[in-house]
Design a protein around this motif. Sequence first.
Motif, short mmCIF file in Angstrom:
data_model
loop_
_atom_site.label_atom_id
_atom_site.label_comp_id
_atom_site.label_asym_id
_atom_site.label_seq_id
_atom_site.Cartn_x
_atom_site.Cartn_y
_atom_site.Cartn_z
N THR A 102 0.83 -1.21 0.00
CA THR A 102 0.00 0.00 0.00
C THR A 102 0.86 1.26 0.00
N HIS A 142 -4.13 3.32 4.37
CA HIS A 142 -3.67 1.92 4.20
C HIS A 142 -4.78 0.95 4.57
N TYR A 146 -6.77 -1.69 2.24
CA TYR A 146 -6.71 -3.12 2.56
C TYR A 146 -8.12 -3.70 2.58
N HIS A 147 -9.03 -3.03 3.27
CA HIS A 147 -10.40 -3.55 3.35
C HIS A 147 -11.07 -3.54 1.99
N TYR A 149 -9.55 -4.05 -0.88
CA TYR A 149 -9.04 -5.23 -1.58
C TYR A 149 -9.67 -6.50 -1.01
N ASP A 150 -9.73 -6.56 0.31
CA ASP A 150 -10.27 -7.74 0.98
C ASP A 150 -11.73 -7.98 0.61
N ARG A 154 -10.02 -9.61 -3.44
CA ARG A 154 -9.22 -10.76 -3.04
C ARG A 154 -9.79 -12.08 -3.57
N ILE A 161 -1.72 -8.27 0.28
CA ILE A 161 -1.51 -6.83 0.36
C ILE A 161 -1.02 -6.49 1.76
N GLY A 162 -0.08 -5.54 1.84
CA GLY A 162 0.45 -5.21 3.15
C GLY A 162 1.15 -3.87 3.17
N THR A 237 -4.74 -5.28 9.39
CA THR A 237 -4.82 -4.98 7.96
C THR A 237 -3.49 -5.18 7.25
N THR A 238 -2.98 -6.38 7.27
CA THR A 238 -1.81 -6.70 6.46
C THR A 238 -1.68 -8.21 6.34
N ASP A 239 -1.20 -8.65 5.20
CA ASP A 239 -0.96 -10.07 4.97
C ASP A 239 0.50 -10.44 5.18
#
Length: 425
Positions: A102, A142, A146-147, A149-150, A154, A161-162, A237-239
């Motif tokens: 991000t 960020h 993330y949300h 994308y999720d 996804r 994503i991170g 919020t990160t992989d």
Amino acid sequence: FPPSHPTGYTVDFYRFSVSWARILPNGFANEVSEDGLQYYKNLTQALIDNGIEPVVTIYHWDHPQILEDLGGWTNELMVEWYTDYARVIFEELGPMVKTFITMNEPKISCENGYNSTTAAAPGKVLENMGHYLCVHNSLKAHATAYHLYDDEFRATQQGQIGMLASATGWVPGDNVTEESIEQHFQFDCGWIMHPIYVGDYPEIVKTRVANISALENYPFSRLPEFSQEWIEYINGTTDFFGLNHYTSVMPIFDTAEELGIYTRDSGIIKSTNSSWSTSSAFWIYVLPEGFGNVLRMIRDQYNNPPLYVFENGYPDSGELEDYERISYHYEYISEMLTAINDDGCNVMAYTIWSLLDNFEWNAGYTELYGIISVDFNSSDRTRSAKLSTSWWQEVISTRTLQDVPSNSTRLDSVTEGQKDVQNAK
């Protein structure tokens, strides 16, 4: 490095950054540049065609001027504007990209951009709080991306994503204690990653900035406060843990505070030693031990997350026989392998900075990190191989860490002291 590739020298992945202004020239998603998108689509497809995974950084410190005129990262509306921009990237590049970053180093970009006039754009000093506002909004942006994308991408794109944080390491020294190390880490790295992995800013950061703000007669803390809703929204919020690391210091407490003098919110002086091996960048010392210390701290603080080293590199003045650069990478990779094999650190990948010599923000072309030389005085930017080019070819083709060649040793004769780097890519 896929050994089946016909050249034997192909890397697993290539990280590049997308320019916000190149995609959305006026900053907003109502005008999308198809030419800009096509450039990145072509690059992404070329990587895939050559068996190289694209790793895309959505934001790497640049945004259209109009957004800065509207307050930049001190304006909470940047959260919405950034998310609109990220949506375009997910829609257009997401079908081909499996790893998104991000933001690159929000601590550095916010400190340099909003609490300094010398290091990076926009070069503003805003009452010693602009950098806190910048990070606050960056973390919100960020998390929102993330949300997004999720929730929407996804399932079909099957990517990850991170966030990407910087971390300065530490080495032992006079007056370096476990307490000073902890305080250094929380202001340096925890400020960014604690809200993502634990929830909210570290307590030491909140307490110190609030107390010093009160001493300065502010009726509020210069560090903004997250609502409970935002704390919960950002947390998790990160992989992966994205890490950029270059150097280390000796973090010691500022003794002036014993006299009631507070000159820095962190309360930490980053001490150095004149005997340390240095580089063309005044701030980069060769201290591989500090790299291992960072990896182990992240393991312990954040439950040993999957960790991707996305930048690690050594600047010189552009010499082709770059023995010092090879030595740097050898020592840092060796330290990383120890952290993996002996200490159980969950490192998934290692990325050098950088493939090519390039423009380095306020340092211009005086600090050159590339393993391939670029002649910036040439109209076609002529490329030339450095000694490290051949060294990395050996590392990649054999998947083993090669010894550092001496000045009298031919590179192709270096065969001893190899280390398995299969697990470190």
